[in-house]
Design an enzyme around this catalytic site. Structure first.
Site, PDB file in Angstrom:
ATOM      1  N   ASP A  99       0.870  -1.174   0.000  1.00 39.58           N
ATOM      2  CA  ASP A  99       0.000   0.000   0.000  1.00 39.58           C
ATOM      3  C   ASP A  99       0.911   1.229   0.000  1.00 39.58           C
ATOM      4  O   ASP A  99       1.743   1.388   0.895  1.00 39.58           O
ATOM      5  CB  ASP A  99      -0.846  -0.033   1.290  1.00 39.58           C
ATOM      6  CG  ASP A  99      -2.179   0.655   1.152  1.00 39.58           C
ATOM      7  OD1 ASP A  99      -2.208   1.737   0.549  1.00 39.58           O
ATOM      8  OD2 ASP A  99      -3.185   0.131   1.671  1.00 39.58           O
ATOM      9  N   ASP A 201      -2.936   4.809  -2.180  1.00 39.68           N
ATOM     10  CA  ASP A 201      -3.923   5.408  -1.281  1.00 39.68           C
ATOM     11  C   ASP A 201      -4.305   6.835  -1.703  1.00 39.68           C
ATOM     12  O   ASP A 201      -3.439   7.618  -2.120  1.00 39.68           O
ATOM     13  CB  ASP A 201      -3.294   5.464   0.126  1.00 39.68           C
ATOM     14  CG  ASP A 201      -4.259   5.936   1.192  1.00 39.68           C
ATOM     15  OD1 ASP A 201      -5.237   5.226   1.445  1.00 39.68           O
ATOM     16  OD2 ASP A 201      -4.034   7.026   1.771  1.00 39.68           O
ATOM     17  N   GLU A 258      -6.810   4.010  -5.220  1.00 44.64           N
ATOM     18  CA  GLU A 258      -8.045   4.411  -4.536  1.00 44.64           C
ATOM     19  C   GLU A 258      -8.407   5.801  -5.048  1.00 44.64           C
ATOM     20  O   GLU A 258      -7.641   6.747  -4.880  1.00 44.64           O
ATOM     21  CB  GLU A 258      -7.821   4.453  -3.034  1.00 44.64           C
ATOM     22  CG  GLU A 258      -9.102   4.700  -2.276  1.00 44.64           C
ATOM     23  CD  GLU A 258      -8.878   5.197  -0.857  1.00 44.64           C
ATOM     24  OE1 GLU A 258      -9.719   4.907  -0.012  1.00 44.64           O
ATOM     25  OE2 GLU A 258      -7.875   5.887  -0.599  1.00 44.64           O
ATOM     26  N   HIS A 331     -11.084  -2.368   4.546  1.00 41.25           N
ATOM     27  CA  HIS A 331     -10.867  -1.993   5.948  1.00 41.25           C
ATOM     28  C   HIS A 331     -11.559  -0.681   6.332  1.00 41.25           C
ATOM     29  O   HIS A 331     -11.488  -0.281   7.487  1.00 41.25           O
ATOM     30  CB  HIS A 331      -9.354  -1.864   6.184  1.00 41.25           C
ATOM     31  CG  HIS A 331      -8.746  -0.794   5.333  1.00 41.25           C
ATOM     32  ND1 HIS A 331      -8.656  -0.901   3.960  1.00 41.25           N
ATOM     33  CD2 HIS A 331      -8.249   0.429   5.644  1.00 41.25           C
ATOM     34  CE1 HIS A 331      -8.119   0.197   3.472  1.00 41.25           C
ATOM     35  NE2 HIS A 331      -7.864   1.025   4.472  1.00 41.25           N
ATOM     36  N   ASP A 332     -12.186  -0.005   5.368  1.00 39.58           N
ATOM     37  CA  ASP A 332     -12.878   1.257   5.657  1.00 39.58           C
ATOM     38  C   ASP A 332     -14.393   1.092   5.641  1.00 39.58           C
ATOM     39  O   ASP A 332     -15.120   2.073   5.858  1.00 39.58           O
ATOM     40  CB  ASP A 332     -12.524   2.323   4.603  1.00 39.58           C
ATOM     41  CG  ASP A 332     -11.068   2.730   4.655  1.00 39.58           C
ATOM     42  OD1 ASP A 332     -10.470   2.665   5.742  1.00 39.58           O
ATOM     43  OD2 ASP A 332     -10.521   3.111   3.600  1.00 39.58           O
TER      44      ASP A 332
END
Ligand code: NOJ
Length: 564
Positions: A99, A201, A258, A331-332
Site C-alpha cells: 500500500d 492510497d 483508490e 478496511h474502511d
C-alpha cells in the site's frame, strides 16, 4: 492466444495486518502470522495479497500515517520477516502487493520534523504551509475528512499546515519535484524487494488547486468538505503519468489506485493502456445507505436498482478502458452482509449472494479478510470502545449536530471502520485463535459460530462456497473474458445479468430480498446447466429469499429483454 495478464485471472486477498494473525502473542497481528496462514490463502485460489501499510508508523490511523517508508513497524516484525513473507508467498504462487500512502506522511516522519523546524528549512516546501487569514483564522474553511479543520497551526513557525485527513497526517506538496522523486524512489525500493504491485492510497487528493480559497459552508461547524476543494484537480494526471513512467511502466506488476471523485467519462485517462494505473477502486456502488452530504454517516433508504446501475455503469466503463477491481468490503467499510441487507437477513445466504456477484462480474475479485467467512459488524456499548479515528470524528460531529449520545453511537455501529477491523476469526478457541495475548481490538462475539476452522469442515459454509466460486472462475473462461449485460434492469428484488462469449452465456440471478420472487426469463433449466447456487435445489422461474444461482447456457438461447 491468452491475452489476459496474471492479475486479471487471479483473486486478490486484502489483509489488515493488525487484525489478521498474531504469531508473537502481543495481541497485534504480524508478518510472521501472515506467513503462517499462506496455505489457507492459497487454498482460496488467491494470487495476490494486498497488505494495508506495514511501515513504521505512530498508528494514529493504523499505518496510514507513515514515519518511515523503507522500514517495517516493529509491532509487525522486521525487514527479514517481510522478505521471508515475499519469498514464501512466491513459492505458493502469491505476489505481495504493498500500500503506497503518498498523499501524506505522519507528522513524525523526519521530513515533516525538518519541514516544521524552521521557515527556511530546505524541506519547508515539502508540505503545504500557509499564513493565517488576517483575523488569525485558518487559511481556508476546509474540514478534514476525519472532522475538524483541515489546517493545524504550528506555534514554532507561526503558519498553518494542510492535512486532508488527521492533523497527524500532513499533506505532501507534489508540486515540488524533489518530493516526487523521493516517492518514486520508495516505490522502486519495494519493487526491488520483489513485490507484485501496489494499491495507491487517496491518490485523487495529491494535486491542490493553484489558489487555496474558502468554499460555501456545508455544515454546522461553519466549514466545507476538503474533498470539494482538492479531489481530482486539473493537472493531476501529469504527475500520475510521470509516476507511471518512473516506476511502473514495463513491469510485470499491477497498480490499483483508490480514487474517490473520478467519473466514468474521465476513466480513459486514469486506467488502461493510455491511463496512469491498471485499475481504480471507485466507490459509486458503496455506501448507498449513507447520506451523500459532506458530513456523511447518516442513514438513508436505498434501492437495489441504485446498486445495479452503479455496478453496470462501472462494468460498461471498464469494458472500454482498464479493468474492474470488484469489491464489496475493505478496511474502511462495514461488513457487506450488514451494508447490503436488512437486519433480519439469513447472513449465510447473504454472504453467498455477495460472493456470487463478486466472482461473476467481469474483473478481478478483491476479497477482504473474513469476508470469505461472512464476518459481520459489531456493536460496542460506548464510543470509548472504538479505535477508529474516523468514528470518533463522526461521533463528535453527530453530537454537534444535535443528535443524542445514543443516536450518535448508533451511527457508529452502522458505519464504523472498526466493523471490518475486528480480529480474524480462525477457530472457536480463545480469541478465535487470533492471539494468545490480549487482542488490540475486541473480537466479534459470534466467533464461535463464524470461524474458518469450523467452516472448512462444513460443505455448506460460506468459506466452501468461496472455494467453489474460485474453482468455477478457473474452469470457465467465460467468467474472465465474457462481456457483461444486465437483465431485469428495473427489478427491485433481483440482480440479474449475463456474461456472454460467442455462443455461450453465463446467467447470474441473485435475489437481494427476503421475499420469494418469480422471474420472467425463459426456462433456463431446459438448456441451462446450474453451475452453482446457495440453496440445495433450484425450482424453475422462482428465486427464494436471498437465493443466488449461476447457470451456463450453451448454444443459442433467447433471453427475454436482452439483445444477444
Ligand atoms: C484511505 C484508507 O483506505 C484509509 O484507511 C485511510 O484512513 C485514508 N486513506 C488516509 O490515508
Amino acid at each position: 492466444m491468452d491475452s489476459l495478464k496474471w492479475w486479471q485471472k487471479t483473486l486478490v486477498y486484502q489483509i489488515y495486518p493488525k487484525s489478521f494473525c498474531d504469531s508473537s502473542g502481543d495481541g497485534i497481528g504480524d508478518l510472521n502470522g501472515i506467513t503462517e496462514k499462506l496455505d489457507y490463502i492459497r487454498n482460496l485460489g488467491v494470487g495476490a495479497v494486498w497488505l494495508t501499510p506495514v511501515y513504521v508508523s505512530p498508528m494514529v490511523d493504523n499505518g496510514y500515517d507513515i514515519a518511515d517508508y523503507k522500514n517495517i513497524a516493529p509491532e509487525y516484525g522486521t525487514m527479514a520477516d517481510m522478505e521471508n513473507l515475499i519469498v514464501e508467498a512466491k513459492k505458493r504462487g502469491i505476489r505481495i502487493v504493498m500500500d503506497l500512502v503518498f498523499n501524506h506522511t505522519s507528522d513524525q516522519h523526519s521530513w515533516f520534523k525538518e519541514s516544521r523546524s524552521d521557515y527556511k528549512n530546505s524541506k519547508r516546501d515539502w508540505y503545504i504551509w500557509r499564513d493565517a487569514k488576517p483575523n488569525g483564522a485558518a487559511p481556508t474553511n476546509w474540514r478534514g475528512i476525519f472532522g475538524g479543520s483541515a489546517w493545524t497551526f504550528d506555534e514554532a513557525t507561526g503558519q498553518y499546515y494542510l492535512h486532508t485527513f488527521a492533523k497527524e497526517q500532513p499533506d505532501l506538496n507534489w508540486e515540488n519535484p524533489e518530493v516526487r522523486r523521493v516517492l518514486y524512489d520508495i516505490a522502486n525500493f519495494w519493487l526491488d524487494k520483489g513485490v507484485g504491485g501496489f494499491r495507491i492510497d487517496a491518490i485523487t487528493y495529491i494535486k491542490k488547486p493553484v489558489v487555496l480559497k474558502d468554499l460555501p459552508i456545508d455544515g454546522p461547524d461553519g466549514m466545507s468538505n476538503v474533498h470539494m476543494a482538492t479531489a481530482n484537480q486539473p493537472g493531476i494526471l501529469k504527475y500520475l503519468h510521470e509516476f507511471k513512467r518512473e516506476v511502473f511502466a514495463g513491469k510485470d506488476i499491477f497498480t490499483v489506485a483508490e480514487a474517490n471523485g473520478v467519473s466514468a467519462e474521465e476513466l480513459p485517462r486514469w486506467v488502461g493502456k493510455n491511463g496512469a494505473f491498471d485499475m481504480l477502486l471507485e466507490f459509486n456502488h458503496m455506501n448507498l445507505d449513507m447520506e451523500k452530504s459532506s458530513l456523511w454517516c447518516r442513514p438513508v433508504p436505498w434501492k437495489l436498482t441504485q446498486l445495479k446501475k452503479a455496478l453496470s455503469d462501472s462494468q460498461k466503463a471498464t469494458t472500454e478502458n482498464g479493468w474492474y477491481p470488484a469489491f464489496f468490503e475493505n478496511h474502511d467499510q462495514p461488513r457487506s452482509v450488514n451494508q447490503f441487507f436488512p437486519k433480519n437477513v439469513d447472513k449465510k445466504l447473504a454472504a453467498k449472494v455477495m460472493a456470487t456477484v463478486l466472482f461473476t462480474l467481469k474483473g478481478t475479485p478483491f476479497i477482504y479478510e473474513g469476508q470469505e467467512l461472512g464476518m459481520t459488524n459489531t456493536k460496542w456499548p460506548s464510543i470509548e470502545c472504538y479505535d477508529d479515528i474516523a468514528s470518533k470524528g463522526q461521533y463528535a460531529i453527530a453530537l454537534q449536530e444535535g443528535f443524542s449520545k445514543q443516536q450518535a453511537l448508533e451511527f457508529v455501529w452502522k458505519y464504523s471502520r472498526d466493523n471490518a477491523r475486528t480480529p480474524m476469526q480462525w477457530t472457536s478457541a480463545k480469541n478465535a485463535g487470533f492471539t494468545s495475548g490480549k487482542p488490540w481490538l475486541s473480537l466479534n462475539e459470534n466467533y464461535n459460530e463464524v470461524n474458518a476452522g469450523w467452516q472448512m469442515q462444513d460443505e455448506d459454509s460460506v468459506l466452501r462456497y468461496y472455494h467453489r466460486l474460485a474453482k468455477l472462475r478457473q474452469e470457465y473462461d467465460i467468467l474472465l473474458k465474457g462481456s457483461y449485460e444486465e437483465l431485469l434492469e428495473a427489478d427491485e428484488q433481483i440482480y440479474a445479468y449475463m456474461r456472454v462469449m460467442k455462443e455461450k452465456k453465463v446467467i447470474v440471478l441473485c435475489n437481494f430480498s427476503g421475499k420469494e420472487k418469480e422471474y420472467s426469463l425463459p426456462k433456463l433449466s431446459g438448456n441451462g446447466k446450474l453451475l452453482l447456487g446457495n440453496y440445495a435445489d433450484a425450482p424453475d422461474q422462482i428465486l427464494r429469499a436471498y437465493e443466488a444461482r449461476v447457470y451456463l447456457c450453451e448454444g443459442r438461447t433467447t433471453i427475454e429483454g436482452c439483445s444477444k
